[in-house]
Design a protein around this motif. Sequence first.
Motif, PDB file in Angstrom:
ATOM      1  N   THR A 106      -0.420   0.660   1.931  1.00  0.00           N
ATOM      2  CA  THR A 106      -0.744   2.084   1.820  1.00  0.00           C
ATOM      3  C   THR A 106       0.523   2.937   1.858  1.00  0.00           C
ATOM      4  OG1 THR A 106      -2.893   1.754   2.887  1.00  0.00           O
ATOM      5  CG2 THR A 106      -2.008   3.996   2.869  1.00  0.00           C
ATOM      6  N   ALA A 107       1.416   2.617   2.799  1.00  0.00           N
ATOM      7  CA  ALA A 107       2.669   3.374   2.904  1.00  0.00           C
ATOM      8  C   ALA A 107       3.506   3.246   1.639  1.00  0.00           C
ATOM      9  CB  ALA A 107       3.469   2.882   4.115  1.00  0.00           C
ATOM     10  N   THR A 108       3.538   2.054   1.061  1.00  0.00           N
ATOM     11  CA  THR A 108       4.341   1.835  -0.139  1.00  0.00           C
ATOM     12  C   THR A 108       3.753   2.577  -1.331  1.00  0.00           C
ATOM     13  OG1 THR A 108       4.925  -0.345   0.741  1.00  0.00           O
ATOM     14  CG2 THR A 108       5.444   0.063  -1.568  1.00  0.00           C
ATOM     15  N   ALA A 109       2.425   2.643  -1.398  1.00  0.00           N
ATOM     16  CA  ALA A 109       1.777   3.416  -2.461  1.00  0.00           C
ATOM     17  C   ALA A 109       2.109   4.904  -2.318  1.00  0.00           C
ATOM     18  CB  ALA A 109       0.263   3.205  -2.416  1.00  0.00           C
ATOM     19  N   LEU A 110       2.052   5.416  -1.096  1.00  0.00           N
ATOM     20  CA  LEU A 110       2.407   6.817  -0.869  1.00  0.00           C
ATOM     21  C   LEU A 110       3.875   7.070  -1.207  1.00  0.00           C
ATOM     22  CD1 LEU A 110       0.583   7.489   2.525  1.00  0.00           C
ATOM     23  CD2 LEU A 110       0.029   8.512   0.303  1.00  0.00           C
ATOM     24  N   ALA A 111       4.725   6.122  -0.841  1.00  0.00           N
ATOM     25  CA  ALA A 111       6.150   6.268  -1.111  1.00  0.00           C
ATOM     26  C   ALA A 111       6.431   6.327  -2.602  1.00  0.00           C
ATOM     27  CB  ALA A 111       6.934   5.114  -0.478  1.00  0.00           C
ATOM     28  N   ALA A 112       5.667   5.594  -3.396  1.00  0.00           N
ATOM     29  CA  ALA A 112       5.886   5.598  -4.845  1.00  0.00           C
ATOM     30  C   ALA A 112       5.703   6.997  -5.417  1.00  0.00           C
ATOM     31  CB  ALA A 112       4.922   4.622  -5.517  1.00  0.00           C
ATOM     32  N   ALA A 113       4.846   7.779  -4.784  1.00  0.00           N
ATOM     33  CA  ALA A 113       4.604   9.145  -5.269  1.00  0.00           C
ATOM     34  C   ALA A 113       5.548  10.170  -4.639  1.00  0.00           C
ATOM     35  CB  ALA A 113       3.160   9.540  -4.970  1.00  0.00           C
ATOM     36  N   ARG A 114       6.137   9.819  -3.481  1.00  0.00           N
ATOM     37  CA  ARG A 114       6.877  10.829  -2.720  1.00  0.00           C
ATOM     38  C   ARG A 114       8.363  10.528  -2.526  1.00  0.00           C
ATOM     39  NH1 ARG A 114       2.429  11.346   2.245  1.00  0.00           N
ATOM     40  NH2 ARG A 114       0.739  12.249   0.991  1.00  0.00           N
ATOM     41  N   ILE A 115       8.808   9.339  -2.830  1.00  0.00           N
ATOM     42  CA  ILE A 115      10.173   8.937  -2.507  1.00  0.00           C
ATOM     43  C   ILE A 115      11.208   9.806  -3.228  1.00  0.00           C
ATOM     44  CG2 ILE A 115      10.398   7.193  -4.345  1.00  0.00           C
ATOM     45  CD1 ILE A 115      11.745   5.399  -2.156  1.00  0.00           C
ATOM     46  N   THR A 149      12.844   2.354   5.332  1.00  0.00           N
ATOM     47  CA  THR A 149      13.125   3.454   4.410  1.00  0.00           C
ATOM     48  C   THR A 149      11.893   3.794   3.592  1.00  0.00           C
ATOM     49  OG1 THR A 149      15.436   2.738   4.262  1.00  0.00           O
ATOM     50  CG2 THR A 149      14.646   4.236   2.558  1.00  0.00           C
ATOM     51  N   ILE A 150      11.172   2.775   3.170  1.00  0.00           N
ATOM     52  CA  ILE A 150       9.953   3.001   2.391  1.00  0.00           C
ATOM     53  C   ILE A 150       8.903   3.707   3.246  1.00  0.00           C
ATOM     54  CG2 ILE A 150       8.008   1.864   1.238  1.00  0.00           C
ATOM     55  CD1 ILE A 150      10.027  -0.294   0.324  1.00  0.00           C
ATOM     56  N   ALA A 151       8.752   3.253   4.493  1.00  0.00           N
ATOM     57  CA  ALA A 151       7.773   3.880   5.387  1.00  0.00           C
ATOM     58  C   ALA A 151       8.116   5.352   5.611  1.00  0.00           C
ATOM     59  CB  ALA A 151       7.721   3.134   6.717  1.00  0.00           C
ATOM     60  N   ALA A 152       9.392   5.653   5.765  1.00  0.00           N
ATOM     61  CA  ALA A 152       9.815   7.048   5.941  1.00  0.00           C
ATOM     62  C   ALA A 152       9.510   7.863   4.686  1.00  0.00           C
ATOM     63  CB  ALA A 152      11.299   7.109   6.267  1.00  0.00           C
ATOM     64  N   ALA A 153       9.689   7.242   3.532  1.00  0.00           N
ATOM     65  CA  ALA A 153       9.451   7.934   2.266  1.00  0.00           C
ATOM     66  C   ALA A 153       7.979   8.258   2.051  1.00  0.00           C
ATOM     67  CB  ALA A 153       9.974   7.102   1.100  1.00  0.00           C
ATOM     68  N   GLY A 155       6.130   9.692   4.070  1.00  0.00           N
ATOM     69  CA  GLY A 155       5.907  11.039   4.582  1.00  0.00           C
ATOM     70  C   GLY A 155       4.841  11.150   5.651  1.00  0.00           C
ATOM     71  N   ASN A 156       4.519  10.023   6.308  1.00  0.00           N
ATOM     72  CA  ASN A 156       3.523  10.038   7.380  1.00  0.00           C
ATOM     73  C   ASN A 156       4.173   9.437   8.618  1.00  0.00           C
ATOM     74  OD1 ASN A 156       1.366   9.140   9.165  1.00  0.00           O
ATOM     75  ND2 ASN A 156      -0.052   9.557   7.496  1.00  0.00           N
ATOM     76  N   ASP A 157       4.583  10.303   9.541  1.00  0.00           N
ATOM     77  CA  ASP A 157       5.339   9.846  10.704  1.00  0.00           C
ATOM     78  C   ASP A 157       4.533   8.906  11.596  1.00  0.00           C
ATOM     79  OD1 ASP A 157       7.512  11.309   9.883  1.00  0.00           O
ATOM     80  OD2 ASP A 157       7.131  12.998  11.222  1.00  0.00           O
ATOM     81  N   THR A 158       3.236   9.150  11.710  1.00  0.00           N
ATOM     82  CA  THR A 158       2.401   8.288  12.550  1.00  0.00           C
ATOM     83  C   THR A 158       2.316   6.887  11.972  1.00  0.00           C
ATOM     84  OG1 THR A 158       1.091  10.190  13.297  1.00  0.00           O
ATOM     85  CG2 THR A 158       0.123   8.004  13.585  1.00  0.00           C
ATOM     86  N   MET A 159       2.091   6.793  10.677  1.00  0.00           N
ATOM     87  CA  MET A 159       2.037   5.490  10.026  1.00  0.00           C
ATOM     88  C   MET A 159       3.377   4.776  10.136  1.00  0.00           C
ATOM     89  SD  MET A 159       1.025   4.512   6.071  1.00  0.00           S
ATOM     90  CE  MET A 159      -0.467   5.502   6.159  1.00  0.00           C
ATOM     91  N   ALA A 160       4.458   5.514   9.950  1.00  0.00           N
ATOM     92  CA  ALA A 160       5.794   4.924  10.051  1.00  0.00           C
ATOM     93  C   ALA A 160       6.048   4.387  11.454  1.00  0.00           C
ATOM     94  CB  ALA A 160       6.856   5.953   9.670  1.00  0.00           C
ATOM     95  N   ALA A 161       5.581   5.111  12.483  1.00  0.00           N
ATOM     96  CA  ALA A 161       5.780   4.672  13.861  1.00  0.00           C
ATOM     97  C   ALA A 161       4.998   3.399  14.158  1.00  0.00           C
ATOM     98  CB  ALA A 161       5.370   5.779  14.833  1.00  0.00           C
ATOM     99  N   ILE A 162       3.779   3.305  13.644  1.00  0.00           N
ATOM    100  CA  ILE A 162       2.976   2.097  13.846  1.00  0.00           C
ATOM    101  C   ILE A 162       3.626   0.920  13.137  1.00  0.00           C
ATOM    102  CG2 ILE A 162       0.758   0.993  13.379  1.00  0.00           C
ATOM    103  CD1 ILE A 162      -0.535   3.760  13.654  1.00  0.00           C
ATOM    104  N   LEU A 163       4.073   1.134  11.910  1.00  0.00           N
ATOM    105  CA  LEU A 163       4.733   0.064  11.162  1.00  0.00           C
ATOM    106  C   LEU A 163       6.025  -0.371  11.839  1.00  0.00           C
ATOM    107  CD1 LEU A 163       4.127   1.195   7.470  1.00  0.00           C
ATOM    108  CD2 LEU A 163       3.410  -0.968   8.501  1.00  0.00           C
ATOM    109  N   GLU A 164       6.728   0.578  12.450  1.00  0.00           N
ATOM    110  CA  GLU A 164       7.951   0.238  13.168  1.00  0.00           C
ATOM    111  C   GLU A 164       7.632  -0.734  14.306  1.00  0.00           C
ATOM    112  OE1 GLU A 164      12.059   0.332  14.000  1.00  0.00           O
ATOM    113  OE2 GLU A 164      10.950   1.120  12.275  1.00  0.00           O
ATOM    114  N   GLY A 165       6.518  -0.485  14.999  1.00  0.00           N
ATOM    115  CA  GLY A 165       6.104  -1.389  16.065  1.00  0.00           C
ATOM    116  C   GLY A 165       5.708  -2.752  15.538  1.00  0.00           C
ATOM    117  N   LEU A 166       4.970  -2.757  14.432  1.00  0.00           N
ATOM    118  CA  LEU A 166       4.533  -4.018  13.833  1.00  0.00           C
ATOM    119  C   LEU A 166       5.693  -4.789  13.214  1.00  0.00           C
ATOM    120  CD1 LEU A 166       1.255  -2.899  12.037  1.00  0.00           C
ATOM    121  CD2 LEU A 166       1.425  -4.463  13.977  1.00  0.00           C
ATOM    122  N   SER A 167       6.775  -4.096  12.915  1.00  0.00           N
ATOM    123  CA  SER A 167       7.903  -4.718  12.241  1.00  0.00           C
ATOM    124  C   SER A 167       9.135  -4.805  13.135  1.00  0.00           C
ATOM    125  CB  SER A 167       8.249  -3.918  10.971  1.00  0.00           C
ATOM    126  OG  SER A 167       7.132  -3.814  10.126  1.00  0.00           O
TER     127      SER A 167
END
Length: 238
Positions: A106-115, A149-153, A155-167
């Motif tokens: 989901t994050a990567t799909a969003l990043a494709a539109a917003r990066i 970098t992709i998660a940051a791109a 544009g959803n800080d909550t999702m990026a924070a969860i992914l940071e924990g998972l990764s």
Amino acid sequence: MQKATVTQRAIEQLKAMIGSGELQPGQRLPTERDLAVQLGISRSSMREAIRALTVLGALEARHGSGIYVTQLEAGDLLETFGVVADLSRGPRLVELLEVRRILESTATALAAARITRTQLAEVEDHLAAMEATDDPDEILSHDLAFHRTIAAAAGNDTMAAILEGLSSRTFRARVWRGYEQEGAFERTRREHARILRALTARDPEAARAAAAAHVGEVEEWLRGQLGDATSVPGDHGA
């Protein structure tokens, strides 16, 4: 048991004060004694409540200054999430990878539109660095940065924070050590290149599919490992 109940009530009351705006991000809390009187509980229960909310990232202690509400950023509040990934074993690792596959795609799909161009260049640089080395630690470091970098791109800080924990690096190292030992470096590079192409083309669905396939490869490998009682990542050092 009674003390735990009182402490939990104090935690809920403090959370309500923060949630309502009575206590604002960055604001200093009243003294422990004043809060205890205000909420009608003992100072020891209030101390435990403050300690619990500090661990959770809602409060922070500043030496010589007092207790403050944090900025309540997603990264602060979800910082302890990574502990789950670091300490999980066996089948729980597969569950975490399932969650990561869903969120990463989901994050990567969003990043494709917003990066941005700058972020896209960062992704390219990390892939180039991965392709230029066979050192596992360097590859792991750039792999983490690639996905961060992709998660940051997205544009959803909550999702990026969860992914940071998972990764987290610890979790990645545990799961990927055995995976990469099976000659998966080249496969990982190919999968990253596919993700980059989708981002460059600004194609959300291609980006979603590429990211899901990438994490799915590791997930399926881990499922296979769990079927072998002699090799369970996290239990036998794989």
